[in-house]
Design a protein around this motif. Sequence first.
Motif, PDB file in Angstrom:
ATOM      1  N   LEU A  86      11.030   7.572   6.546  1.00 54.63           N
ATOM      2  CA  LEU A  86      10.015   8.422   5.924  1.00 54.63           C
ATOM      3  C   LEU A  86      10.183   9.861   6.388  1.00 54.63           C
ATOM      4  CD1 LEU A  86       7.570   8.577   4.091  1.00 54.63           C
ATOM      5  CD2 LEU A  86       6.141   7.895   6.016  1.00 54.63           C
ATOM      6  N   ALA A  87      10.491  10.038   7.664  1.00 54.71           N
ATOM      7  CA  ALA A  87      10.761  11.390   8.158  1.00 54.71           C
ATOM      8  C   ALA A  87      11.979  11.976   7.455  1.00 54.71           C
ATOM      9  CB  ALA A  87      10.981  11.356   9.670  1.00 54.71           C
ATOM     10  N   PRO A 121       8.927  18.927  -2.931  1.00 54.26           N
ATOM     11  CA  PRO A 121       8.654  17.754  -3.779  1.00 54.26           C
ATOM     12  C   PRO A 121       7.794  16.738  -3.029  1.00 54.26           C
ATOM     13  CG  PRO A 121      10.988  18.328  -3.805  1.00 54.26           C
ATOM     14  CD  PRO A 121      10.368  19.144  -2.718  1.00 54.26           C
ATOM     15  N   LEU A 122       7.180  15.839  -3.766  1.00 56.25           N
ATOM     16  CA  LEU A 122       6.339  14.804  -3.180  1.00 56.25           C
ATOM     17  C   LEU A 122       7.176  13.622  -2.726  1.00 56.25           C
ATOM     18  CD1 LEU A 122       3.466  14.939  -5.823  1.00 56.25           C
ATOM     19  CD2 LEU A 122       3.559  16.084  -3.592  1.00 56.25           C
ATOM     20  N   VAL A 123       6.642  12.857  -1.794  1.00 49.34           N
ATOM     21  CA  VAL A 123       7.380  11.712  -1.232  1.00 49.34           C
ATOM     22  C   VAL A 123       7.750  10.717  -2.317  1.00 49.34           C
ATOM     23  CG1 VAL A 123       7.167   9.731   0.321  1.00 49.34           C
ATOM     24  CG2 VAL A 123       6.390  11.989   1.072  1.00 49.34           C
ATOM     25  N   GLY A 124       6.859  10.518  -3.284  1.00 50.37           N
ATOM     26  CA  GLY A 124       7.112   9.548  -4.346  1.00 50.37           C
ATOM     27  C   GLY A 124       8.249   9.922  -5.270  1.00 50.37           C
ATOM     28  N   GLU A 125       8.744  11.163  -5.167  1.00 52.59           N
ATOM     29  CA  GLU A 125       9.860  11.599  -6.007  1.00 52.59           C
ATOM     30  C   GLU A 125      11.206  11.233  -5.405  1.00 52.59           C
ATOM     31  OE1 GLU A 125       9.428  15.727  -7.221  1.00 52.59           O
ATOM     32  OE2 GLU A 125       7.251  15.549  -7.035  1.00 52.59           O
ATOM     33  N   ASP A 126      11.219  10.743  -4.179  1.00 51.28           N
ATOM     34  CA  ASP A 126      12.471  10.355  -3.514  1.00 51.28           C
ATOM     35  C   ASP A 126      12.722   8.862  -3.739  1.00 51.28           C
ATOM     36  OD1 ASP A 126      14.407   9.561  -1.408  1.00 51.28           O
ATOM     37  OD2 ASP A 126      14.094  11.590  -0.642  1.00 51.28           O
ATOM     38  N   GLU A 127      13.885   8.531  -4.261  1.00 50.41           N
ATOM     39  CA  GLU A 127      14.195   7.132  -4.584  1.00 50.41           C
ATOM     40  C   GLU A 127      14.176   6.232  -3.362  1.00 50.41           C
ATOM     41  OE1 GLU A 127      17.869   7.040  -6.688  1.00 50.41           O
ATOM     42  OE2 GLU A 127      17.075   8.042  -8.464  1.00 50.41           O
ATOM     43  N   ALA A 128      14.360   6.805  -2.165  1.00 53.49           N
ATOM     44  CA  ALA A 128      14.380   5.995  -0.956  1.00 53.49           C
ATOM     45  C   ALA A 128      13.025   5.359  -0.674  1.00 53.49           C
ATOM     46  CB  ALA A 128      14.832   6.835   0.232  1.00 53.49           C
ATOM     47  N   LEU A 129      11.954   5.883  -1.262  1.00 50.34           N
ATOM     48  CA  LEU A 129      10.642   5.280  -1.054  1.00 50.34           C
ATOM     49  C   LEU A 129      10.615   3.845  -1.559  1.00 50.34           C
ATOM     50  CD1 LEU A 129       7.660   5.540  -0.197  1.00 50.34           C
ATOM     51  CD2 LEU A 129       7.168   6.325  -2.525  1.00 50.34           C
ATOM     52  N   ILE A 130      11.324   3.563  -2.647  1.00 48.18           N
ATOM     53  CA  ILE A 130      11.336   2.198  -3.199  1.00 48.18           C
ATOM     54  C   ILE A 130      11.939   1.221  -2.189  1.00 48.18           C
ATOM     55  CG2 ILE A 130      12.167   0.725  -5.076  1.00 48.18           C
ATOM     56  CD1 ILE A 130      10.012   2.732  -5.895  1.00 48.18           C
ATOM     57  N   PRO A 189       0.791  -1.229   0.000  1.00 43.85           N
ATOM     58  CA  PRO A 189       0.000   0.000   0.000  1.00 43.85           C
ATOM     59  C   PRO A 189       0.826   1.282   0.000  1.00 43.85           C
ATOM     60  CG  PRO A 189       0.016  -0.973   2.195  1.00 43.85           C
ATOM     61  CD  PRO A 189       0.814  -1.891   1.312  1.00 43.85           C
ATOM     62  N   LEU A 190       0.378   2.231  -0.796  1.00 45.66           N
ATOM     63  CA  LEU A 190       0.940   3.581  -0.792  1.00 45.66           C
ATOM     64  C   LEU A 190       0.076   4.447   0.118  1.00 45.66           C
ATOM     65  CD1 LEU A 190       1.890   4.073  -4.536  1.00 45.66           C
ATOM     66  CD2 LEU A 190       3.467   4.000  -2.607  1.00 45.66           C
ATOM     67  N   PHE A 191       0.037   4.075   1.372  1.00 48.83           N
ATOM     68  CA  PHE A 191      -0.731   4.783   2.388  1.00 48.83           C
ATOM     69  C   PHE A 191       0.175   5.021   3.587  1.00 48.83           C
ATOM     70  CE2 PHE A 191      -3.927   2.838  -0.200  1.00 48.83           C
ATOM     71  CZ  PHE A 191      -5.041   3.677  -0.148  1.00 48.83           C
ATOM     72  N   PHE A 192       0.077   6.199   4.179  1.00 47.45           N
ATOM     73  CA  PHE A 192       0.918   6.519   5.324  1.00 47.45           C
ATOM     74  C   PHE A 192       0.454   5.817   6.590  1.00 47.45           C
ATOM     75  CE2 PHE A 192       1.585  10.132   2.483  1.00 47.45           C
ATOM     76  CZ  PHE A 192       2.965  10.180   2.458  1.00 47.45           C
ATOM     77  N   GLY A 193      -0.852   5.672   6.769  1.00 46.37           N
ATOM     78  CA  GLY A 193      -1.393   5.101   7.991  1.00 46.37           C
ATOM     79  C   GLY A 193      -2.505   4.108   7.695  1.00 46.37           C
ATOM     80  N   PRO A 194      -3.181   3.629   8.762  1.00 48.12           N
ATOM     81  CA  PRO A 194      -4.204   2.574   8.612  1.00 48.12           C
ATOM     82  C   PRO A 194      -5.539   3.124   8.111  1.00 48.12           C
ATOM     83  CG  PRO A 194      -4.007   3.184  10.921  1.00 48.12           C
ATOM     84  CD  PRO A 194      -2.946   3.972  10.186  1.00 48.12           C
ATOM     85  N   TRP A 203       3.376  12.019  14.454  1.00 51.09           N
ATOM     86  CA  TRP A 203       4.626  11.295  14.728  1.00 51.09           C
ATOM     87  C   TRP A 203       5.745  11.802  13.816  1.00 51.09           C
ATOM     88  CZ3 TRP A 203       8.343   8.441  12.352  1.00 51.09           C
ATOM     89  CH2 TRP A 203       9.187   7.687  13.157  1.00 51.09           C
ATOM     90  N   LEU A 204       5.435  11.949  12.540  1.00 47.99           N
ATOM     91  CA  LEU A 204       6.438  12.431  11.593  1.00 47.99           C
ATOM     92  C   LEU A 204       6.878  13.853  11.935  1.00 47.99           C
ATOM     93  CD1 LEU A 204       4.856  11.012   8.319  1.00 47.99           C
ATOM     94  CD2 LEU A 204       7.065  10.332   9.288  1.00 47.99           C
ATOM     95  N   ALA A 205       5.937  14.686  12.360  1.00 49.02           N
ATOM     96  CA  ALA A 205       6.286  16.051  12.737  1.00 49.02           C
ATOM     97  C   ALA A 205       7.247  16.054  13.921  1.00 49.02           C
ATOM     98  CB  ALA A 205       5.027  16.849  13.074  1.00 49.02           C
ATOM     99  N   GLY A 206       7.015  15.156  14.867  1.00 50.33           N
ATOM    100  CA  GLY A 206       7.928  15.063  16.007  1.00 50.33           C
ATOM    101  C   GLY A 206       9.336  14.714  15.575  1.00 50.33           C
ATOM    102  N   ARG A 207       9.461  13.792  14.625  1.00 52.42           N
ATOM    103  CA  ARG A 207      10.791  13.434  14.111  1.00 52.42           C
ATOM    104  C   ARG A 207      11.414  14.591  13.335  1.00 52.42           C
ATOM    105  NH1 ARG A 207      13.358   8.671  15.695  1.00 52.42           N
ATOM    106  NH2 ARG A 207      14.591   8.983  13.792  1.00 52.42           N
ATOM    107  N   LEU A 208      10.598  15.288  12.552  1.00 53.94           N
ATOM    108  CA  LEU A 208      11.117  16.391  11.747  1.00 53.94           C
ATOM    109  C   LEU A 208      11.643  17.532  12.611  1.00 53.94           C
ATOM    110  CD1 LEU A 208       8.553  16.557   8.814  1.00 53.94           C
ATOM    111  CD2 LEU A 208      10.997  16.100   8.622  1.00 53.94           C
ATOM    112  N   LYS A 209      11.022  17.753  13.746  1.00 52.41           N
ATOM    113  CA  LYS A 209      11.494  18.811  14.630  1.00 52.41           C
ATOM    114  C   LYS A 209      12.918  18.543  15.099  1.00 52.41           C
ATOM    115  CE  LYS A 209       6.908  20.240  16.153  1.00 52.41           C
ATOM    116  NZ  LYS A 209       5.897  20.211  17.231  1.00 52.41           N
ATOM    117  N   CYS A 210      13.260  17.260  15.235  1.00 57.15           N
ATOM    118  CA  CYS A 210      14.640  16.892  15.583  1.00 57.15           C
ATOM    119  C   CYS A 210      15.564  17.028  14.377  1.00 57.15           C
ATOM    120  CB  CYS A 210      14.684  15.467  16.123  1.00 57.15           C
ATOM    121  SG  CYS A 210      13.736  15.210  17.640  1.00 57.15           S
ATOM    122  N   LEU A 211      15.089  16.593  13.220  1.00 61.57           N
ATOM    123  CA  LEU A 211      15.912  16.642  12.009  1.00 61.57           C
ATOM    124  C   LEU A 211      16.155  18.071  11.532  1.00 61.57           C
ATOM    125  CD1 LEU A 211      14.291  13.682  10.012  1.00 61.57           C
ATOM    126  CD2 LEU A 211      16.505  13.676  11.155  1.00 61.57           C
TER     127      LEU A 211
END
Length: 288
Positions: free
Chosen positions: A123-124, A256-265, A78-83, A164-172
């Motif tokens: 993902l973060a 850019p969108l998440v799907g544009e980053d090769e790490a998604l694969i 699935p290309l879904f972030f959550g449930p 959750w992702l925002a919490g990680r981004l605040k550190c990054l």
Amino acid sequence: MPTIMLVDNGSSRPDATLALRGLSDALAQRLGQPVHPVSLAHSSKVPAQALDGRPADTLEPFLLRQAAAGAQDFLAVPLFFGPSRALTRLIPQTVARVADAGPQVRVEVADELCPLPRGEPRLAAILDRSIRTAMRSLDTGTRIQALLVDHGSPIPAVSAVRHWLAGRLKCLARGDYQLGEAAMERRPGADYAFNGALLEEALEAIGKEQAQAQAQVVIGMQFIGPGRHAGRHGDVEQICAQARARFPGLEIRISPLVGEDEALIDLLIERAEQRLQARGGASLLRHG
């Protein structure tokens, strides 16, 4: 070996299906075996001529067609972030309808991109890179406000992924940007306040706060590919244009969108491998 599907929610915009096909091709190349781009809804409305002459596949007709050709075992990545309910309800309901029509198919669903509570630091990292890419054309000598923006959901567990992702981004961020959150959609009423501010509300607040000075804003796009909200001529672009018109001091960039980053694969491969191994299957990978 199961028939592998890369599954998204679907969109009536051709760019969404074309982007899904691009990701499916990239995943298939890495795996060394076919990956079928399949949407759960909406994409069947797109004329075939807008899709290089090949109609989009949606789940139910795809399963029926594959079952008629002898396939019974399927793996949905699935290309879904959550449930999302698309995963927890729509897929099982679709499989049940297919079974009622005769074919007995088995559809395993791999984990979403950011399963909680463990989350997904990679993902973060993708989102941090996308925000920094958008920052390149801004004056990094002044404060940059980033907004992590998702679709918005009536399900707290889905919105919790953005938190959750925002919490990680605040550190990054390491002080290079300040981070807030916003959603594109929110149902009315206090029961859905967990979604937080809508994008237009968040930009309005920044514009008013910085009314006498220039404000630099990056929209961090928690979207896989283009659609109604994301991509060219999407709602995000329109809302940003309206905010600029109202507050001329607002300088806004869209990441850019998440799907544009090769790490998604890499993430998608891991999700597929985890599900296959959980049922005692062999590795999907035929080469590195």
